[in-house]
Design a protein around this motif. Structure first.
Motif, PDB file in Angstrom:
ATOM      1  N   PRO A 477       0.881  -1.278   0.013  1.00 25.35           N
ATOM      2  CA  PRO A 477      -0.021   0.061  -0.018  1.00 25.35           C
ATOM      3  C   PRO A 477       0.933   1.183   0.038  1.00 25.35           C
ATOM      4  CG  PRO A 477      -0.218  -1.425   1.837  1.00 25.35           C
ATOM      5  CD  PRO A 477       0.740  -1.915   1.115  1.00 25.35           C
ATOM      6  N   SER A 478       0.700   2.129  -0.697  1.00 24.20           N
ATOM      7  CA  SER A 478       1.423   3.546  -0.926  1.00 24.20           C
ATOM      8  C   SER A 478       0.647   4.462  -1.169  1.00 24.20           C
ATOM      9  CB  SER A 478       2.427   2.929  -1.935  1.00 24.20           C
ATOM     10  OG  SER A 478       2.070   2.811  -3.075  1.00 24.20           O
ATOM     11  N   ARG A 479       1.367   5.804  -1.162  1.00 22.93           N
ATOM     12  CA  ARG A 479       0.808   7.034  -1.490  1.00 22.93           C
ATOM     13  C   ARG A 479       1.547   7.510  -2.756  1.00 22.93           C
ATOM     14  NH1 ARG A 479      -2.625  10.348   2.262  1.00 22.93           N
ATOM     15  NH2 ARG A 479      -2.836   8.951   3.813  1.00 22.93           N
ATOM     16  N   ALA A 480       1.028   8.518  -3.629  1.00 21.83           N
ATOM     17  CA  ALA A 480       1.761   9.068  -4.638  1.00 21.83           C
ATOM     18  C   ALA A 480       1.440  10.597  -4.599  1.00 21.83           C
ATOM     19  CB  ALA A 480       0.901   8.541  -5.920  1.00 21.83           C
ATOM     20  N   ALA A 481       2.161  11.395  -5.083  1.00 26.20           N
ATOM     21  CA  ALA A 481       2.138  12.759  -5.400  1.00 26.20           C
ATOM     22  C   ALA A 481       0.651  13.072  -5.527  1.00 26.20           C
ATOM     23  CB  ALA A 481       3.165  13.290  -5.797  1.00 26.20           C
ATOM     24  N   GLN A 495      -3.855  13.797 -14.291  1.00 25.99           N
ATOM     25  CA  GLN A 495      -4.541  13.790 -15.831  1.00 25.99           C
ATOM     26  C   GLN A 495      -5.133  12.539 -16.270  1.00 25.99           C
ATOM     27  OE1 GLN A 495      -5.417  16.792 -16.926  1.00 25.99           O
ATOM     28  NE2 GLN A 495      -3.954  18.089 -15.865  1.00 25.99           N
ATOM     29  N   GLY A 496      -6.305  12.476 -17.070  1.00 32.12           N
ATOM     30  CA  GLY A 496      -6.731  11.201 -17.484  1.00 32.12           C
ATOM     31  C   GLY A 496      -7.758  10.473 -16.911  1.00 32.12           C
ATOM     32  N   GLU A 497      -8.252   9.477 -17.233  1.00 33.86           N
ATOM     33  CA  GLU A 497      -9.399   8.511 -16.542  1.00 33.86           C
ATOM     34  C   GLU A 497      -8.523   7.685 -15.302  1.00 33.86           C
ATOM     35  OE1 GLU A 497     -11.009   5.831 -19.347  1.00 33.86           O
ATOM     36  OE2 GLU A 497     -11.817   7.676 -20.528  1.00 33.86           O
ATOM     37  N   HIS A 498      -9.488   7.793 -14.400  1.00 37.28           N
ATOM     38  CA  HIS A 498      -9.229   6.936 -13.154  1.00 37.28           C
ATOM     39  C   HIS A 498     -10.317   6.062 -12.717  1.00 37.28           C
ATOM     40  CE1 HIS A 498     -10.370  10.841 -11.477  1.00 37.28           C
ATOM     41  NE2 HIS A 498     -11.313  10.240 -10.704  1.00 37.28           N
ATOM     42  N   HIS A 499      -9.856   5.023 -11.823  1.00 39.89           N
ATOM     43  CA  HIS A 499     -10.875   4.117 -11.325  1.00 39.89           C
ATOM     44  C   HIS A 499     -10.442   3.949 -10.004  1.00 39.89           C
ATOM     45  CE1 HIS A 499     -13.868   1.046 -11.515  1.00 39.89           C
ATOM     46  NE2 HIS A 499     -12.963   0.039 -10.505  1.00 39.89           N
ATOM     47  N   ILE A 500     -11.579   3.829  -8.885  1.00 38.43           N
ATOM     48  CA  ILE A 500     -11.205   3.728  -7.594  1.00 38.43           C
ATOM     49  C   ILE A 500     -12.034   2.410  -7.260  1.00 38.43           C
ATOM     50  CG2 ILE A 500     -11.444   4.882  -5.303  1.00 38.43           C
ATOM     51  CD1 ILE A 500     -11.243   7.427  -6.771  1.00 38.43           C
ATOM     52  N   HIS A 535      -7.983   1.249  -3.646  1.00 36.74           N
ATOM     53  CA  HIS A 535      -7.263   0.732  -4.673  1.00 36.74           C
ATOM     54  C   HIS A 535      -7.393   1.711  -5.994  1.00 36.74           C
ATOM     55  CE1 HIS A 535      -6.467  -2.530  -8.107  1.00 36.74           C
ATOM     56  NE2 HIS A 535      -5.455  -1.447  -8.103  1.00 36.74           N
ATOM     57  N   VAL A 536      -6.401   2.583  -6.171  1.00 42.25           N
ATOM     58  CA  VAL A 536      -6.774   3.615  -7.304  1.00 42.25           C
ATOM     59  C   VAL A 536      -5.670   3.372  -8.358  1.00 42.25           C
ATOM     60  CG1 VAL A 536      -6.361   6.044  -7.598  1.00 42.25           C
ATOM     61  CG2 VAL A 536      -6.960   5.465  -5.253  1.00 42.25           C
ATOM     62  N   ARG A 537      -6.079   3.383  -9.831  1.00 42.56           N
ATOM     63  CA  ARG A 537      -5.531   3.239 -10.920  1.00 42.56           C
ATOM     64  C   ARG A 537      -5.925   4.293 -11.693  1.00 42.56           C
ATOM     65  NH1 ARG A 537      -8.709  -2.285 -12.405  1.00 42.56           N
ATOM     66  NH2 ARG A 537     -10.331  -1.249 -11.135  1.00 42.56           N
ATOM     67  N   THR A 538      -4.693   4.972 -12.232  1.00 38.96           N
ATOM     68  CA  THR A 538      -4.575   5.973 -13.159  1.00 38.96           C
ATOM     69  C   THR A 538      -3.419   5.956 -14.303  1.00 38.96           C
ATOM     70  OG1 THR A 538      -2.820   7.518 -11.894  1.00 38.96           O
ATOM     71  CG2 THR A 538      -5.193   7.604 -11.109  1.00 38.96           C
ATOM     72  N   ALA A 539      -3.461   6.766 -15.225  1.00 38.10           N
ATOM     73  CA  ALA A 539      -2.337   6.569 -16.058  1.00 38.10           C
ATOM     74  C   ALA A 539      -1.142   6.858 -15.382  1.00 38.10           C
ATOM     75  CB  ALA A 539      -2.684   7.562 -17.159  1.00 38.10           C
ATOM     76  N   ALA A 540      -1.132   7.424 -14.334  1.00 38.61           N
ATOM     77  CA  ALA A 540       0.136   7.993 -13.674  1.00 38.61           C
ATOM     78  C   ALA A 540       0.605   6.870 -12.684  1.00 38.61           C
ATOM     79  CB  ALA A 540      -0.144   9.267 -12.736  1.00 38.61           C
ATOM     80  N   GLY A 541      -0.143   5.634 -12.513  1.00 37.69           N
ATOM     81  CA  GLY A 541       0.226   4.543 -11.524  1.00 37.69           C
ATOM     82  C   GLY A 541      -0.863   4.102 -10.853  1.00 37.69           C
ATOM     83  N   GLU A 542      -0.590   3.232 -10.035  1.00 34.62           N
ATOM     84  CA  GLU A 542      -1.407   2.466  -9.173  1.00 34.62           C
ATOM     85  C   GLU A 542      -1.216   2.584  -7.706  1.00 34.62           C
ATOM     86  OE1 GLU A 542      -3.484  -2.142  -9.537  1.00 34.62           O
ATOM     87  OE2 GLU A 542      -1.364  -1.597 -10.031  1.00 34.62           O
ATOM     88  N   VAL A 543      -2.149   2.689  -7.156  1.00 32.39           N
ATOM     89  CA  VAL A 543      -1.770   2.798  -5.587  1.00 32.39           C
ATOM     90  C   VAL A 543      -2.664   1.993  -4.675  1.00 32.39           C
ATOM     91  CG1 VAL A 543      -2.118   4.255  -3.419  1.00 32.39           C
ATOM     92  CG2 VAL A 543      -0.951   5.303  -5.298  1.00 32.39           C
ATOM     93  N   PHE A 544      -2.010   1.424  -3.663  1.00 29.78           N
ATOM     94  CA  PHE A 544      -2.776   0.581  -2.565  1.00 29.78           C
ATOM     95  C   PHE A 544      -2.843   1.333  -1.199  1.00 29.78           C
ATOM     96  CE2 PHE A 544      -1.818  -2.562  -5.835  1.00 29.78           C
ATOM     97  CZ  PHE A 544      -3.165  -3.315  -6.146  1.00 29.78           C
ATOM     98  N   ALA A 545      -3.822   1.735  -0.698  1.00 27.68           N
ATOM     99  CA  ALA A 545      -3.523   2.219   0.643  1.00 27.68           C
ATOM    100  C   ALA A 545      -4.688   1.942   1.778  1.00 27.68           C
ATOM    101  CB  ALA A 545      -3.410   3.962   0.552  1.00 27.68           C
ATOM    102  N   ALA A 546      -4.309   1.832   2.999  1.00 22.34           N
ATOM    103  CA  ALA A 546      -5.285   1.855   4.144  1.00 22.34           C
ATOM    104  C   ALA A 546      -6.145   3.115   4.147  1.00 22.34           C
ATOM    105  CB  ALA A 546      -4.637   1.618   5.401  1.00 22.34           C
ATOM    106  N   LEU A 547      -7.363   3.048   4.294  1.00 16.29           N
ATOM    107  CA  LEU A 547      -8.536   4.280   4.146  1.00 16.29           C
ATOM    108  C   LEU A 547      -9.234   4.074   5.408  1.00 16.29           C
ATOM    109  CD1 LEU A 547      -9.902   6.315   2.637  1.00 16.29           C
ATOM    110  CD2 LEU A 547     -11.455   4.452   1.744  1.00 16.29           C
ATOM    111  N   PRO A 548      -8.986   5.020   6.426  1.00 12.95           N
ATOM    112  CA  PRO A 548      -9.801   5.171   7.455  1.00 12.95           C
ATOM    113  C   PRO A 548     -11.337   5.568   7.280  1.00 12.95           C
ATOM    114  CG  PRO A 548      -8.285   6.892   7.793  1.00 12.95           C
ATOM    115  CD  PRO A 548      -7.953   6.238   6.242  1.00 12.95           C
ATOM    116  N   TYR A 549     -12.205   5.165   7.647  1.00 16.03           N
ATOM    117  CA  TYR A 549     -13.646   5.589   7.574  1.00 16.03           C
ATOM    118  C   TYR A 549     -14.196   5.715   8.837  1.00 16.03           C
ATOM    119  CZ  TYR A 549     -18.524   5.703   5.992  1.00 16.03           C
ATOM    120  OH  TYR A 549     -19.931   6.020   5.705  1.00 16.03           O
TER     121      TYR A 549
END
Length: 552
Positions: A477-481, A495-500, A535-549
């Motif tokens: 799991p990681s972060r990205a800028a 920029q571009g399409e993303h899927h969460i 889980h976030v997917r974009t053209a800039a990369g892919e991120v897995f992270a822990a999400l507090p709710y």
């Protein structure tokens, strides 16, 4: 630990006479009490000759390996260098090897051990110890050694030093607790080495920190997980418009990249929730009869305040060990200043401990996890699932069971338990829940390795152990800028399409979002408050992270 050694052999807990068992609650009509626990001594070694015995060879810390038959082996270290293995199947203990640790100062020697979940196929033992180099300089080493092919000994020729740093010739504040999470990251506590003026507020120094690295087969032997202290606060200061300070935190010469938490005094005990990666530690405070003993729980990199704050206390003027000079603090929690002359001058805001108290030596135990599929009769009961165990080294505080809110930000209840637990602990240095669900304790004072089992009948077969979703296994799991999120929203600047996708801890997708960046999304309503996987997917990369709710 710079502990309150006078009276250190006070027995942990209260006298048994007239003590009423504490009710731990009811699950499925079954009531559990704290009287329904019993212990046994698995191994006895040498106890300290005296409370301040620099040559003592007593037990310090342990780690676990679960065998294919579900038996649990306990790997543990002694201060003078032996590395041992208690065989859970044969009930015998073997010496696997010995480390040439320097134990000439009271608290130093072989200090920590960790084993990874895939140990049976990747049999590395990770160790932390003090060392005297060939030129007589003093260092601390984080190292790994592979087991021999027959798994009977440490193959000393395979030792690889991952991290090494200079230490001073002083007695206390070693840290040394180690733990792997389920993502393969290794966490290590590093004491301030009694260098209040050089280490804990100095981002260019590893001392006074909790480290997080990802061991691998690279030349260095590890990589830096995304989202450690420097990267996290670089992002923070960037969002505040302070690009100059953000650049400082991005500079690995200014902020050591291995650091996850900065500003600790002597984080001698630590627990890392393997899935949620909540990091807890007990930070041993100064002897000032103030609320300076700390129990900490964080979910992101923080500056914990030492040497300017301990507990809730402003330290005012601090006397440096072995020096007549004092550090004038005058710091504010909102904007403390690093006065070491190295590292980033402006520090992040101080994060207070979740709980503080007066005196003794704060020790963090595990956050218990219950697994309905576990067949071990001694597994701790479902009433203790997600409860956090606190203690202290001297024993005068006893055992405390802490209920946290779902987001892990507040203490809901604090219950004193186990007044009659036997064997009693004289000097607690390590308490962990094993993969079998039982609890294991290293008693420094008696030199024993103890195991504690639940003897009641309360079970909950429907309660599943939290696991990493299959989609995340093998990925960090990681972060990205380009990604920012909190308990209310998710923002993507790429920029571009993303899927969460938002997944629960069993790997099931509970919500999905799509869009084209840059774009911000309000966090949708989720089934319940707690921790999810993002889980976030974009053209800039892919991120897995822990999400507090925190809920709606």
């Amino acid at each position: 630990m710079a502990m309150r050694w006078s009276g250190i052999f006070v027995l942990m807990g209260l006298a048994a006479t007239g003590v009423k068992a504490v009710d731990l609650g009811t699950v499925a009509g079954c009531n559990a009490t704290d009287a329904q626990f019993s212990g046994s001594v698995l191994w006895t070694g040498p106890a300290p000759v005296s409370a301040q015995d620099p040559g003592g060879n007593t037990i310090l810390r342990m780690s676990f390996v679960k065998q294919a038959d579900a038996s649990v082996d306990v790997y543990f270290v002694q201060k003078r260098g032996p590395v041992n293995r208690y065989n859970g199947k044969t009930k015998t203990t073997d010496v696997l090897g010995s480390i040439n640790a320097d134990f000439s100062q009271n608290e130093y020697g072989l200090l920590g051990i960790a084993t990874k979940k895939d140990f049976l196929t990747n049999p590395y033992v990770y160790l932390y110890y003090s060392f005297k180099e060939s030129d007589n300089s003093l260092t601390c080493r984080l190292t790994r050694i592979k087991m021999t092919s027959d798994m009977t000994k440490l193959d000393m020729a395979t030792e690889k030093v991952l991290i090494k740093f200079v230490r001073e010739s002083v007695t206390w504040h070693t840290g040394g607790d180690m733990s792997f999470d389920d993502y393969g990251d290794l966490w290590v506590t590093i004491g301030d080495n009694q260098q209040t003026d050089k280490g804990p507020a100095n981002t260019a120094d590893l001392r006074g920190s909790i480290l997080r690295i990802h061991p691998d087969e690279s030349v260095a032997g590890y990589s830096i997980p995304v989202g450690n202290f420097g990267a996290y606060w670089q992002n923070y200061f960037t969002t505040k418009g302070n690009t100059a300070l953000a650049a400082k935190y991005a500079d690995t010469n200014v902020v050591k990249p291995q650091i996850y938490v900065k500003g600790t005094r002597n984080a001698y005990s630590m627990y890392v929730d393997p899935v949620r990666r909540w990091v807890t530690w007990g930070d041993v405070g100064p002897d000032q009869q103030k609320s300076s003993e700390e129990y900490n729980l964080v979910q992101a990199p923080v500056y914990a305040g030492w040497p300017y704050y301990a507990g809730q206390e402003d330290m005012g003027t601090i006397q440096i060990y072995g020096n007549t000079t004092a550090i004038k603090t005058g710091e504010t929690k909102a904007a403390p200043t690093n006065q070491a002359g190295l590292g980033a001058v402006t520090l992040p805001p101080v994060t207070d401990p979740i709980y503080d108290k007066i005196e003794d030596c704060a020790m963090s135990g595990p956050i218990f996890r219950y697994d309905g599929a576990n067949t071990n009769a001694g597994q701790f009961p479902p009433q203790m699932n997600r409860k956090w165990l606190l203690g202290d080294c001297s024993g005068s505080y006893g055992w405390h069971l802490i209920t946290l809110n779902d987001s892990g930000t507040q203490i809901v209840t604090n219950t004193k338990i186990w007044a009659t637990l036997t064997p009693k602990i004289t000097t607690l240095v390590d308490a962990k829940q094993g993969p079998d669900g039982s609890m294991y304790v290293a008693d420094y004072g008696k030199g024993t390795l103890n195991k504690y089992d639940y003897t009641g009948t309360c079970k909950d077969p429907t309660l599943a152990l939290e696991q990493i979703p299959p989609s995340v296994v093998g990925k960090l799991p990681s972060r990205a800028a380009w990604l920012a999120f909190d308990s209310h929203s998710i923002s993507i600047s790429a920029q571009g399409e993303h899927h969460i996708d938002i997944l629960n801890l069993q790997g099931r997708v509970v919500a999905s979002l799509e869009g084209s960046g840059p774009e911000s999304h309000a966090l949708p309503k989720l089934p319940a408050a707690g921790i999810y996987h993002l889980h976030v997917r974009t053209a800039a990369g892919e991120v897995f992270a822990a999400l507090p709710y925190i809920g709606r």
